[in-house]
Structures are given as structure tokens and as C-alpha cells.
Design a protein around this motif. Structure first.
Motif, PDB file in Angstrom:
ATOM      1  N   THR A  30       0.847  -1.200   0.000  1.00 33.42           N
ATOM      2  CA  THR A  30       0.000   0.000   0.000  1.00 33.42           C
ATOM      3  C   THR A  30       0.882   1.250   0.000  1.00 33.42           C
ATOM      4  OG1 THR A  30      -1.796  -1.159   1.098  1.00 33.42           O
ATOM      5  CG2 THR A  30      -1.800   1.239   1.267  1.00 33.42           C
ATOM      6  N   ALA A  34       1.265   4.053  -2.976  1.00 38.38           N
ATOM      7  CA  ALA A  34       1.103   5.486  -2.710  1.00 38.38           C
ATOM      8  C   ALA A  34       2.252   6.287  -3.316  1.00 38.38           C
ATOM      9  CB  ALA A  34       1.001   5.744  -1.206  1.00 38.38           C
ATOM     10  N   ARG A  38       1.536   8.981  -6.257  1.00 44.67           N
ATOM     11  CA  ARG A  38       1.947  10.387  -6.089  1.00 44.67           C
ATOM     12  C   ARG A  38       2.795  10.852  -7.269  1.00 44.67           C
ATOM     13  NH1 ARG A  38       2.480   9.296  -0.740  1.00 44.67           N
ATOM     14  NH2 ARG A  38       4.677   8.798  -0.939  1.00 44.67           N
TER      15      ARG A  38
END
Length: 129
Positions: A30, A34, A38
Motif C-alpha cells: 500500500t 502510494a 503520487r
């Protein structure tokens, strides 16, 4: 980064490996996702590659497109490359990702029997003995 790094990362991201993992691995992938999201939010083409690979992770072309997007983004941004490498170290400590580059390919006219398998324990027999 070495060539054997990219495809397993792309496969793990595309297959959402976190859905079937223990808690430590879930948090690791996870966090890796991310980092990638981003970075990709500034590149619609890269985000599209990630979305397409997630939609059909069995499509080698989509995995290759994601692999290329990861490689390109890392080449342009050393901080992203390091974050990706660090995130992958954490993920890979918890999982074994299938190697999408280790695929059987059969071309041409086949006149005999063919087996496509990963691990076989015992014999393989075709037809009658």
C-alpha cells in the motif's frame, strides 16, 4: 536499477498483491502504491499505464507499459527511484511475486505434444502407453 527489478514491481502493483497478503505485506505494498500514485499523478500517461495494468494484469502488454512508465519516471527523478527501490525491498521481504518475464512461448507449427507448466512433481504422459 537492474532489469530484473522492474517487471516484478509492475506485476505486484498491477495485481494488487496486497489484497491477499498478511498485514505487514499489505502495508508495504500500500505504501509502495502510494509512492507510485503520487509520482504518476503528474503524468497522465503513466497513470493510464498503471490503471490499464490494474484493470487486466494478465495482459503482458499492459505490464510492459507499466514497467516502462516506472523505469522512465525513475530515470527522471532519482528521489522517486530511491523511494521505489526502498518500497520494493519492504514488499519483497513479505512476498514472492510471479515473474511475468518467465513465460512459455510456443510459435510455429506444432506436430507433437506440448506441456506448459511451472512445477511438475512426477511424470507427464501423453496418450496411451
Amino acid at each position: 536499477m537492474d532489469e530484473q527489478f522492474w517487471t516484478p514491481v509492475a506485476v505486484a502493483l498491477a495485481t494488487k498483491t496486497a489484497e491477499t497478503l498478511a498485514e505487514g505485506a499489505k502495508s508495504a505494498i500500500t505504501a509502495l502504491m502510494a509512492v507510485v500514485r503520487r509520482r504518476f499523478e503528474r503524468r497522465p500517461d503513466a497513470q493510464a499505464a498503471l490503471d490499464a495494468a490494474e484493470a487486466d494484469p494478465s495482459d503482458p502488454g499492459r505490464i510492459q507499459a507499466l514497467t516502462t512508465a516506472l523505469r522512465t519516471a525513475a530515470a527522471a527523478d532519482p528521489d522517486f527511484a530511491e523511494a521505489l527501490r526502498a518500497g520494493w525491498r519492504e514488499v519483497s521481504a513479505h512476498i514472492e511475486v510471479p515473474d511475468a518475464g518467465n513465460v512459455n512461448h510456443i510459435t510455429g507449427a506444432i506436430t507433437g505434444n506440448v506441456v506448459q507448466a511451472r512445477d511438475i512433481s512426477g511424470g507427464v504422459t501423453f496418450g496411451q502407453r
